[in-house]
Design a protein around this motif. Structure first.
Motif, PDB file in Angstrom:
ATOM      1  N   GLU A 192       0.834  -1.201   0.000  1.00  0.00           N
ATOM      2  CA  GLU A 192       0.000   0.000   0.000  1.00  0.00           C
ATOM      3  C   GLU A 192       0.873   1.257   0.000  1.00  0.00           C
ATOM      4  O   GLU A 192       0.600   2.218  -0.724  1.00  0.00           O
ATOM      5  CB  GLU A 192      -0.932  -0.008   1.216  1.00  0.00           C
ATOM      6  N   VAL A 193       1.937   1.255   0.805  1.00  0.00           N
ATOM      7  CA  VAL A 193       2.859   2.401   0.844  1.00  0.00           C
ATOM      8  C   VAL A 193       3.547   2.562  -0.513  1.00  0.00           C
ATOM      9  O   VAL A 193       3.669   3.682  -1.033  1.00  0.00           O
ATOM     10  CB  VAL A 193       3.916   2.219   1.957  1.00  0.00           C
ATOM     11  N   LEU A 194       3.998   1.455  -1.102  1.00  0.00           N
ATOM     12  CA  LEU A 194       4.657   1.519  -2.403  1.00  0.00           C
ATOM     13  C   LEU A 194       3.715   2.101  -3.453  1.00  0.00           C
ATOM     14  O   LEU A 194       4.132   2.914  -4.291  1.00  0.00           O
ATOM     15  CB  LEU A 194       5.120   0.128  -2.832  1.00  0.00           C
ATOM     16  N   PHE A 195       2.443   1.712  -3.397  1.00  0.00           N
ATOM     17  CA  PHE A 195       1.487   2.230  -4.378  1.00  0.00           C
ATOM     18  C   PHE A 195       1.267   3.733  -4.205  1.00  0.00           C
ATOM     19  O   PHE A 195       1.046   4.451  -5.185  1.00  0.00           O
ATOM     20  CB  PHE A 195       0.170   1.473  -4.268  1.00  0.00           C
ATOM     21  N   LYS A 196       1.340   4.221  -2.982  1.00  0.00           N
ATOM     22  CA  LYS A 196       1.262   5.667  -2.754  1.00  0.00           C
ATOM     23  C   LYS A 196       2.458   6.357  -3.414  1.00  0.00           C
ATOM     24  O   LYS A 196       2.313   7.418  -4.026  1.00  0.00           O
ATOM     25  CB  LYS A 196       1.242   5.969  -1.254  1.00  0.00           C
ATOM     26  N   VAL A 197       3.627   5.756  -3.264  1.00  0.00           N
ATOM     27  CA  VAL A 197       4.833   6.301  -3.894  1.00  0.00           C
ATOM     28  C   VAL A 197       4.672   6.323  -5.413  1.00  0.00           C
ATOM     29  O   VAL A 197       5.036   7.299  -6.081  1.00  0.00           O
ATOM     30  CB  VAL A 197       6.080   5.480  -3.494  1.00  0.00           C
ATOM     31  N   ILE A 198       4.118   5.250  -5.969  1.00  0.00           N
ATOM     32  CA  ILE A 198       3.914   5.183  -7.417  1.00  0.00           C
ATOM     33  C   ILE A 198       2.972   6.280  -7.892  1.00  0.00           C
ATOM     34  O   ILE A 198       3.218   6.939  -8.909  1.00  0.00           O
ATOM     35  CB  ILE A 198       3.382   3.790  -7.820  1.00  0.00           C
ATOM     36  N   HIS A 199       1.905   6.521  -7.139  1.00  0.00           N
ATOM     37  CA  HIS A 199       0.974   7.598  -7.498  1.00  0.00           C
ATOM     38  C   HIS A 199       1.672   8.955  -7.450  1.00  0.00           C
ATOM     39  O   HIS A 199       1.435   9.818  -8.314  1.00  0.00           O
ATOM     40  CB  HIS A 199      -0.235   7.580  -6.564  1.00  0.00           C
ATOM     41  N   ASP A 200       2.528   9.148  -6.462  1.00  0.00           N
ATOM     42  CA  ASP A 200       3.287  10.410  -6.369  1.00  0.00           C
ATOM     43  C   ASP A 200       4.233  10.563  -7.557  1.00  0.00           C
ATOM     44  O   ASP A 200       4.383  11.654  -8.117  1.00  0.00           O
ATOM     45  CB  ASP A 200       4.082  10.461  -5.058  1.00  0.00           C
ATOM     46  N   LEU A 201       4.889   9.472  -7.932  1.00  0.00           N
ATOM     47  CA  LEU A 201       5.802   9.509  -9.067  1.00  0.00           C
ATOM     48  C   LEU A 201       5.057   9.845 -10.358  1.00  0.00           C
ATOM     49  O   LEU A 201       5.531  10.637 -11.189  1.00  0.00           O
ATOM     50  CB  LEU A 201       6.523   8.168  -9.212  1.00  0.00           C
ATOM     51  N   LYS A 202       3.883   9.256 -10.541  1.00  0.00           N
ATOM     52  CA  LYS A 202       3.073   9.559 -11.718  1.00  0.00           C
ATOM     53  C   LYS A 202       2.714  11.044 -11.770  1.00  0.00           C
ATOM     54  O   LYS A 202       2.760  11.663 -12.842  1.00  0.00           O
ATOM     55  CB  LYS A 202       1.795   8.723 -11.705  1.00  0.00           C
ATOM     56  N   ALA A 203       2.376  11.597 -10.614  1.00  0.00           N
ATOM     57  CA  ALA A 203       2.009  13.004 -10.555  1.00  0.00           C
ATOM     58  C   ALA A 203       3.169  13.909 -10.954  1.00  0.00           C
ATOM     59  O   ALA A 203       2.961  15.031 -11.425  1.00  0.00           O
ATOM     60  CB  ALA A 203       1.515  13.355  -9.157  1.00  0.00           C
ATOM     61  N   ARG A 204       4.407  13.407 -10.748  1.00  0.00           N
ATOM     62  CA  ARG A 204       5.598  14.176 -11.130  1.00  0.00           C
ATOM     63  C   ARG A 204       6.014  13.894 -12.570  1.00  0.00           C
ATOM     64  O   ARG A 204       7.056  14.361 -13.022  1.00  0.00           O
ATOM     65  CB  ARG A 204       6.743  13.821 -10.184  1.00  0.00           C
ATOM     66  N   GLY A 205       5.220  13.091 -13.287  1.00  0.00           N
ATOM     67  CA  GLY A 205       5.509  12.813 -14.689  1.00  0.00           C
ATOM     68  C   GLY A 205       6.388  11.614 -14.929  1.00  0.00           C
ATOM     69  O   GLY A 205       6.821  11.376 -16.069  1.00  0.00           O
ATOM     70  N   VAL A 206       6.678  10.839 -13.875  1.00  0.00           N
ATOM     71  CA  VAL A 206       7.528   9.651 -14.036  1.00  0.00           C
ATOM     72  C   VAL A 206       6.722   8.532 -14.711  1.00  0.00           C
ATOM     73  O   VAL A 206       5.573   8.278 -14.350  1.00  0.00           O
ATOM     74  CB  VAL A 206       8.070   9.167 -12.677  1.00  0.00           C
ATOM     75  N   SER A 207       7.327   7.908 -15.700  1.00  0.00           N
ATOM     76  CA  SER A 207       6.707   6.785 -16.397  1.00  0.00           C
ATOM     77  C   SER A 207       7.143   5.485 -15.727  1.00  0.00           C
ATOM     78  O   SER A 207       8.322   5.312 -15.414  1.00  0.00           O
ATOM     79  CB  SER A 207       7.126   6.772 -17.866  1.00  0.00           C
ATOM     80  N   ILE A 208       6.213   4.568 -15.527  1.00  0.00           N
ATOM     81  CA  ILE A 208       6.515   3.342 -14.788  1.00  0.00           C
ATOM     82  C   ILE A 208       6.100   2.118 -15.600  1.00  0.00           C
ATOM     83  O   ILE A 208       4.991   2.062 -16.144  1.00  0.00           O
ATOM     84  CB  ILE A 208       5.799   3.333 -13.423  1.00  0.00           C
ATOM     85  N   VAL A 209       7.032   1.166 -15.694  1.00  0.00           N
ATOM     86  CA  VAL A 209       6.725  -0.153 -16.237  1.00  0.00           C
ATOM     87  C   VAL A 209       6.688  -1.109 -15.053  1.00  0.00           C
ATOM     88  O   VAL A 209       7.650  -1.197 -14.291  1.00  0.00           O
ATOM     89  CB  VAL A 209       7.772  -0.617 -17.262  1.00  0.00           C
ATOM     90  N   TYR A 210       5.585  -1.811 -14.904  1.00  0.00           N
ATOM     91  CA  TYR A 210       5.360  -2.620 -13.705  1.00  0.00           C
ATOM     92  C   TYR A 210       5.126  -4.075 -14.115  1.00  0.00           C
ATOM     93  O   TYR A 210       4.259  -4.373 -14.935  1.00  0.00           O
ATOM     94  CB  TYR A 210       4.138  -2.067 -12.974  1.00  0.00           C
ATOM     95  N   ILE A 211       5.937  -4.964 -13.556  1.00  0.00           N
ATOM     96  CA  ILE A 211       5.773  -6.406 -13.788  1.00  0.00           C
ATOM     97  C   ILE A 211       5.380  -7.059 -12.466  1.00  0.00           C
ATOM     98  O   ILE A 211       6.029  -6.834 -11.445  1.00  0.00           O
ATOM     99  CB  ILE A 211       7.069  -7.047 -14.311  1.00  0.00           C
ATOM    100  N   SER A 212       4.326  -7.853 -12.498  1.00  0.00           N
ATOM    101  CA  SER A 212       3.913  -8.519 -11.265  1.00  0.00           C
ATOM    102  C   SER A 212       3.152  -9.789 -11.592  1.00  0.00           C
ATOM    103  O   SER A 212       2.395  -9.852 -12.564  1.00  0.00           O
ATOM    104  CB  SER A 212       3.030  -7.601 -10.414  1.00  0.00           C
ATOM    105  N   HIS A 213       3.359 -10.805 -10.755  1.00  0.00           N
ATOM    106  CA  HIS A 213       2.561 -12.017 -10.830  1.00  0.00           C
ATOM    107  C   HIS A 213       1.355 -11.933  -9.899  1.00  0.00           C
ATOM    108  O   HIS A 213       0.502 -12.821  -9.912  1.00  0.00           O
ATOM    109  CB  HIS A 213       3.410 -13.245 -10.465  1.00  0.00           C
ATOM    110  N   HIS A 214       1.286 -10.870  -9.104  1.00  0.00           N
ATOM    111  CA  HIS A 214       0.118 -10.633  -8.258  1.00  0.00           C
ATOM    112  C   HIS A 214      -0.894  -9.864  -9.102  1.00  0.00           C
ATOM    113  O   HIS A 214      -0.914  -8.635  -9.118  1.00  0.00           O
ATOM    114  CB  HIS A 214       0.499  -9.843  -7.013  1.00  0.00           C
ATOM    115  N   LEU A 215      -1.751 -10.575  -9.796  1.00  0.00           N
ATOM    116  CA  LEU A 215      -2.589  -9.972 -10.832  1.00  0.00           C
ATOM    117  C   LEU A 215      -3.588  -8.964 -10.267  1.00  0.00           C
ATOM    118  O   LEU A 215      -3.718  -7.845 -10.789  1.00  0.00           O
ATOM    119  CB  LEU A 215      -3.329 -11.071 -11.599  1.00  0.00           C
ATOM    120  N   GLU A 216      -4.317  -9.345  -9.227  1.00  0.00           N
ATOM    121  CA  GLU A 216      -5.309  -8.439  -8.646  1.00  0.00           C
ATOM    122  C   GLU A 216      -4.642  -7.179  -8.113  1.00  0.00           C
ATOM    123  O   GLU A 216      -5.169  -6.068  -8.267  1.00  0.00           O
ATOM    124  CB  GLU A 216      -6.078  -9.152  -7.527  1.00  0.00           C
ATOM    125  N   GLU A 217      -3.492  -7.346  -7.510  1.00  0.00           N
ATOM    126  CA  GLU A 217      -2.745  -6.220  -6.962  1.00  0.00           C
ATOM    127  C   GLU A 217      -2.351  -5.247  -8.077  1.00  0.00           C
ATOM    128  O   GLU A 217      -2.527  -4.035  -7.963  1.00  0.00           O
ATOM    129  CB  GLU A 217      -1.504  -6.763  -6.266  1.00  0.00           C
TER     130      GLU A 217
END
Length: 516
Positions: A192-217
């Motif tokens: 949950e904390v990491l996802f908050k960080v990701i949202h903050d990064l997006k707001a700053r214009g950072v592009s993110i490629v995310y790989i996960s086997h946790h599909l629902e997450e």
């Protein structure tokens, strides 16, 4: 459901919004074609999630985009211009950074030194360690993790090491951040904390490629989804058009679950009995396992769920002989084995599949076959002599029984996907013919297909009388093959459920809430 099968570049946004792209990228390793003309777009200020089974080509594509490897053919386009990424340093200088699935930290160095390794902050009199420590503390505070910057990485638990890896990537101030399984060792609250960080990064214009086997997450944060299958891009869609069924269908061609508790037989006598067990915390303060009792019968599958720090790993490692207990006992079929060594416990029938397969489960310099036969070496050696025929038979049977996908027993262990490496670790322990097998996060970093195969294997062995205990930080896995679910919190059992309970009940007992 009709799956879109194509390899055309997905242009959900205007081309001007595509900051990084792969065009007709192929990658071959000898006769093996890992990528077969893939087109892939990364959008500015967006999260593009890459789904696929182990061996689909996800990590290979990400290594190409981050300068670790070069494509065999095809073009990488950055800010609209073709580029050649000569190294990870070159990629970082262009603003591209990757968090690898398998940790790449120096265990004998401090958290601070790992974060700034190779790009130390210089002052008038050399390295400014005070400034590095200050920035490290700030990064860890952003990740809401109480880790001492001067602590050695080898003294941290796996989940904490994952946080350090993430902090190191964030410290580079990248504009394109590739995250390959960043949550594989994190609890739900840390995710949950990491996802908050990701949202903050997006707001700053950072592009993110995310790989996960946790599909629902992954569905909770993605803006675009791309599915790779056998080196081809088989499907692409924006978040508004996808759901869990769409992902699974395009990954594996069918929608299936992780199984159900095996039925149709009676449990046997108690195989593993843990009584009043106390295990000190690795920090030296308090107890990681606090006067705990647990009994597992022959043929029973028990799942242990809890947040990081709940004491799950310490419980397993103490039972296996890796950690010492200060009180209580561990009994195998009624016999106290608390004083036995790890080897003697394996010989007695109790084995552990460790949480960190790379560090504790495999020997990276050995082949697939040598890794599989390592734990049963006494069965085919006498003095200085080895019965190679007997060893080959053990290896062949193990590869077949746990369905390892490999070029053969002489293949390098590093050539296997994460899921197949995990099967090797499990197979290595099963060839010792145990009566109790403990698995610490057995599905960490493996895809849904490999998970299903691992859980099916455990269910089949349970029917034959094997007592199975596994830990997980993914609630869905609690509700798969386990007959009984134990929730740990602060070193103690906080709740016990049958297999027909709910996710909400399990998470509430552990002290966490569902990730929004």
């Amino acid at each position: 459901m009709q799956a879109p099968i194509h390899n055309e570049a997905p242009h959900a946004k205007p081309e001007s919004q595509v900051v990084l792209a792969a065009r007709d990228v192929t990658k071959s390793f000898g006769a093996v074609r890992a990528l077969k003309g893939v087109n892939f777009d990364v959008h500015r200020g967006q999260v593009t999630t890459l789904f696929g089974e182990n061996g689909a080509g996800k990590s290979t594509l990400m290594k190409i985009l981050s300068g670790v490897q070069k494509p065999s053919t095809g073009t990488i386009i950055l800010d609209g211009e073709p580029v050649e990424l000569d190294s990870t340093t070159d990629a970082q200088e262009r603003g591209i950074c990757i968090i690898h699935q398998e940790l790449s930290l120096a265990p004998n160095m401090t958290v601070r030194d790992n974060i700034f390794m190779g790009r130390e902050i210089r002052g008038k009199f050399g390295v400014d360690f005070a400034e590095e420590e200050r920035q490290t503390r700030k990064l860890l505070e952003e990740l809401e993790e109480d880790i001492d910057p001067l602590a050695k990485v080898e003294d941290l638990r796996l989940g904490q090491q994952q946080i350090v890896e993430i902090a190191r990537a964030l410290s580079v101030d990248a504009r394109i951040l590739i995250m390959d399984e960043p949550t594989s060792a994190l609890s739900a609250s840390e995710v949950e904390v990491l996802f908050k960080v990701i949202h903050d990064l997006k707001a700053r214009g950072v592009s993110i490629v995310y790989i996960s086997h946790h599909l629902e997450e992954a569905l909770t944060i993605t803006d675009h989804a791309v599915v790779l299958r056998d080196g081809n891009m088989t499907a692409y869609a924006p978040r508004s058009e996808i759901d869990l069924e769409w992902i699974v269908f395009n990954m594996v061609g069918e929608n299936f679950d992780l199984g159900s508790p095996p039925q149709g037989y009676e449990f046997g006598a108690p195989a593993l009995s843990i009584e009043n067990l106390c295990v000190p915390s690795h920090t030296g303060v308090g107890l990681a396992v606090d006067h705990m009792d647990l009994e597992v019968k022959a043929g029973e599958i028990v799942c242990i769920y809890g947040l990081m720090g709940a004491g799950r790993t310490e419980l397993m490692e103490c039972a296996a002989g890796r950690l010492k207990n200060t009180e209580g006992s561990v009994k195998l079929h009624g016999h106290d084995i608390s004083g036995l060594s790890i080897a003697d416990r394996i010989n007695a029938g109790l084995v552990l599949v460790p949480e960190d397969r790379q560090r504790d489960g495999l020997v990276q310099t050995m082949t697939v076959g040598k890794n599989l036969s390592l734990s049963s070496i006494g069965n085919f050696t006498k003095g200085l002599f080895t019965n190679h025929k007997a060893e080959d038979q053990i290896i062949e049977e193990s590869i077949r029984d746990v369905t390892v996908k490999t070029d053969g027993p002489h293949a390098a262990i590093g050539s296997l996907s994460g899921g197949n490496q995990q099967k090797v670790v499990i197979g290595k322990m099963l060839v010792t013919d145990p009566t109790v097998i403990m698995l610490d996060e057995p599905s960490r970093g493996i895809d849904i297909g490999a998970k299903a195969e691992v859980f099916k294997l455990l269910a089949e062995r349970a029917k034959q009388g094997l007592a199975v205990v596994y830990t997980t930080s993914e609630v869905t896995e609690c509700l798969s093959i386990a007959h009984r679910i134990i929730v740990m919190r602060r070193g103690q059992i906080s709740a016990e459920f049958s297999h027909d309970t709910t996710k909400e009940a399990i998470m509430a007992a552990s002290g966490e809430s569902l990730v929004a």
